[in-house]
Design a protein around this motif. Structure first.
Motif: not given
Length: 856
Positions: A58-60, A231-243
């Motif tokens: 989701x968006x941050x 794994x998805x957080x490493x690919x898309x960036x947890x600083x940009x999106x909420x997982x």
């Protein structure tokens, strides 16, 4: 002793049944609220758990409340789906499009959405094993202009396959033809669902096919949700999106639902609390009178060898039996109440299944703890009094317990508690901070209520002499006897009236508070609102820009000033971080809203990069004109805004936000460009009569049935209606208190008739007629009920004035006392007294005269 106790309990079934009703009602509300909330929680937990994807991106800082306030939809790139799909362990990925700010109308411009406050959700059609709906007729949407509708909405709004609907979304309006019906496979939360072809959903609902609201991923076999999230957080960036994993997503959804459930639960527990409080007086009174009438019996038991402990245990055993019976019946009634609530929610569109009712182990435990505990505690003092009966009482005609005993101890205790309570209420009236005033108000209300209950018998003689002063003149000797009967036992009269007093004190206080709120809002609207009309959504959610364009284009409109709302977080100089709602206004605000400024003016407040703030709020946090404050907007957008003006009211428009923050539209557009209008202030052009303009506006806004045109009078009525909802709840509590209070008066009079059997027989023997006897008992009941009403309303008026002082700290400064309501309540109390006396009076009038004279 056990055998004697059981026989005594069964010998007084009718008398104890009235007391048991109070236990049943209180236990029913406790059990019903717990069962209902557990059922809804379990049902939605299953829904959220079964429909959530393994991992959702989701968006941050996505905030559903912020989206509902501002109308802005937070998005992310739809191309993110491709990056997620390439992550190892992802079996399938989807770019989801889902908005809750859509409005759907039929070909006659009638709203197709729910009217209960639930949202209308427009989304892309992505059928999976976890979808909450399945296609049951027609076909899936293909391309632009086609849509599915959920079966519940279609049935309620009489929409069929082939019908044309208009969807009003943020980018604009578009028409669709219903090509299929989707049926819920799980609980329908009450929302209306419209499904579009995924290929066009982004463009139609978000304004661009390159945007999505989230990306969902299903885990491949053998990959845990937590591992896939990593794994998805490493690919898309947890600083940009909420997982979030499926479990985290379900908990988040359940948390948002929890607020709604808590409101229902606490309302019902409030009913239970009132029933418990009033029931305590009824039970204490009943046991006190039963023990007084069994003085000779208890004395005889003492003479035969029973000690004090056995007598006390005997009375408490009766109370325990009463509590067990009342709790069992109350638990059964609670199940019925929960079932009724489930059916009621179904009528409002939330399709709960009665077959899935949840009765957790805590519900029966709570039911029996409440029922047995309250009855046991209420009977303890009468049990101690029973244990004190002398064996010699078996040899004489004992007087009724407590009739002649002095009330000095009550006077001292009641006076001390009352003085502390009065001091707390005085402190509340003098307080300058809302939190401090509210705390003192709660303390003062509790202590003054306790003091009035304790000292109530001291007020019986002076007050009832005044209330019944006209009885001898109006009704002769019958009136005099009824007045003296009410004065005979001040303790009993005070305890009987206390049950009614509690409910009426609550009603009196809340009536004054609600009347003061209404009067204050009327003053504020008259003082602040300068616009001819206010255009607003019926459910207060924002509307599309198309509405503003339509209003502006209407002939005769001279000025339109939009208002938009948003959630913001402000860092203050004293270190506090305050999250609140803020408003944004268009130019020429002074032409439609009259704001009093302590420093600065509207020009400075609405200037780009500036904001306005309530002067009191600013002073308490060290803010002054020229202060630069860090502000965070939804979506993680940060900026610094300069304080350009200070107002002398907490809110500029009655929105009720902390700090009264507002700024110009230019500022909001820079950091939240997708925010939608929530209110339009409209003035008529010169030469156009407001009534003519209203007709034109209503005609122009017909395609938007959710939007209402209101003038100042309509806006006042809207506020009054909202306040009335709170008052209706209080009236419901009053009705419950009255039901139990009537039981108490019936119980007291019935036991009093038994106690005075010989006296009644002698009165009949010397010429008192049946009708005169019934009148005497009715008048006694009326004066007791009115006594309770006078005490309750007097206490409630004091509470209400103090509540108004708390409201005054929030800007609601008018004090209004609803005298009509108060007079109606006093008259209603007299009616309650008449109704409560019907059965005891009828029973007394049917007594055999000789048998009554010979009664022991």
């Amino acid at each position: 002793m056990l055998k004697a106790t059981l026989r005594s309990f069964l010998a007084h079934k009718g008398r104890l049944a009235l007391s048991a009703l109070a236990v049943i009602l209180s236990v029913a509300f406790v059990a019903g609220s717990l069962i209902f909330s557990d059922t809804v929680t379990r049902t939605f937990d299953r829904l959220f758990a079964s429909t959530a994807a393994d991992v959702t991106v989701q968006p941050k800082q996505q905030d559903l409340r912020s989206a509902r306030v501002s109308g802005a939809v937070q998005t992310l790139p739809a191309a993110l789906r491709d990056r997620v799909a390439k992550v190892g362990g992802v079996a399938a990925a989807r770019a989801e499009v889902s908005v809750q700010n859509a409005v759907v109308v039929d070909s006659r411009n009638r709203s197709v959405g729910p009217t209960t406050g639930a949202p209308t959700i427009a989304m892309a059609w992505h059928p999976t094993d976890r979808s909450p709906v399945k296609l049951t007729s027609g076909h899936a949407p293909r391309g632009a202009g086609e849509a599915l509708l959920d079966a519940d909405t279609a049935d309620k709004k009489h929409v069929r396959i082939g019908d044309t609907l208009t969807v009003q979304a943020q980018p604009g309006s578009f028409r669709v033809r219903v090509v299929g019906i989707a049926t819920f496979t799980t609980t329908n939360p009450g929302a209306a669902l419209v499904f579009l072809d995924p290929a066009v959903a982004g463009r139609e609902l978000l304004g661009s096919a390159a945007l999505a609201t989230s990306v969902t991923a299903d885990a491949a076999k053998g990959v845990s949700d937590a591992e896939l999230k990593h794994r998805i957080g490493a690919a898309v960036g947890t600083g940009t999106y909420d997982l979030k994993t499926a479990n985290e997503q379900a908990k988040s959804a359940a948390a948002s639902l929890g607020t709604f459930l808590d409101v229902i639960k606490y309302v019902m527990l409030g009913f239970a609390g009132v029933a418990l409080l009033v029931g305590v007086f009824l039970i204490v009174n009943t046991f006190s009178m039963l023990i007084a009438q069994r003085t000779r019996e208890l004395g005889l038991l003492r003479a035969l060898g029973a000690d004090r402990r056995q007598v006390r245990r005997s009375v408490l055993t009766e109370a325990l039996l009463l509590g067990l019976v009342g709790s069992t019946l109350g638990l059964a009634a609670g199940i019925g109440l929960a079932l009724a609530l489930i059916r009621l929610m179904t009528a409002f569109g939330m399709n709960l299944k009665a077959t899935e009712m949840v009765i957790g182990w805590g519900t029966p435990v709570a039911a029996y703890v409440v029922g047995v505990g309250v009855t046991f505690v209420a009977a303890y003092l009468p049990a101690r009094r029973a244990a004190a009966v002398s064996p010699m009482a078996a040899l004489v005609d004992a007087e009724v317990a407590g009739v002649g005993k002095p009330l000095k101890a009550r006077a001292v205790v009641g006076g001390v508690v009352g003085a502390i309570g009065a001091a707390a209420l005085a402190g509340c009236a003098a307080a300058t901070k809302t939190a401090q005033a509210a705390s003192l108000l709660g303390l003062g209300v509790a202590l003054t209520l306790i003091a009035t209950v304790i000292a109530g018998p001291l007020l019986v003689r002076p007050v009832i002499r005044v209330l019944g002063a006209a009885f001898p003149a109006l009704f002769g000797p019958v009136g005099r006897m009824s007045q003296r009967n009410a004065l005979r036992n001040p303790r009993r009269t005070g305890a009987t009236a206390a049950a009614l007093m509690v409910g009426l004190a609550l009603v009196g206080g809340m009536s004054v508070a609600s009347a003061s709120m209404s009067a204050s809002f009327d003053q504020q609207i008259d003082k602040k609102l300068g616009a001819d009309f206010i255009v607003q959504n019926t459910n207060f959610v924002p509307f599309t820009k198309k509405v503003r364009d339509t209003v502006a284009a209407t002939r005769g409109v001279g000025l339109v000033v939009p208002q938009r709302l948003t959630q913001v977080a402000v860092r203050l100089p004293d270190g506090d971080r305050v999250q609140t709602a803020a408003a944004a206004y268009g130019p020429r605000l002074d032409d439609v809203v009259h704001i009093t400024y302590a420093r600065g003016g509207s020009a400075a407040a609405l200037a780009d990069g500036h904001l306005a703030m309530d002067a009191g709020f600013a002073r308490s946090h060290g803010v002054r004109v020229g202060s630069v404050l860090p502000v965070e907007f939804p979506g993680g957008r940060h900026t610094e805004l300069t304080v350009g003006a200070l107002t002398d009211q907490e809110t500029a428009d009655g929105f009720g936000t902390q700090g009264g923050l507002y700024f110009g539209l230019a500022t909001l557009d820079r950091y939240l460009p997708d925010a939608q209008d929530s209110v339009l202030y409209v003035n008529a052009a010169g030469g156009t009569a407001p009534k003519d303009l209203r007709l034109r506006l209503e005609r122009a806004l017909k395609p938007y049935p959710q939007v209402q045109v209101r003038n100042q009078s309509d806006y006042k009525q809207l506020v009054h209606d909202q306040i009335a909802v709170l008052l209706y709840l209080v009236y419901a509590l009053l009705a419950l208190a009255i039901v139990i209070a009537v039981l108490g008066v019936v119980n007291t009079l019935a036991l009093s008739v038994v106690e005075r059997t010989r006296e009644i027989g002698l009165l009949r023997a010397i010429g008192l007629g049946r009708r005169q006897l019934r009148r005497m008992i009715r008048l006694e009941s009326v004066v007791i009920a009115v006594f309770g009403a006078v005490l309750g309303l007097g206490l409630g008026l004091v509470w209400g004035v103090c509540m108004q002082r708390v409201l005054a700290l929030r800007g609601l400064t008018a004090l209004a006392i609803p005298w009509t309501t108060i007079v109606a309540v006093v008259l209603g109390s007299a009616v309650v007294g008449v109704v409560a006396a019907l059965l005891p009076a009828l029973r007394a009038s049917r007594m055999n005269v000789l048998a009554a004279i010979a009664h022991e």
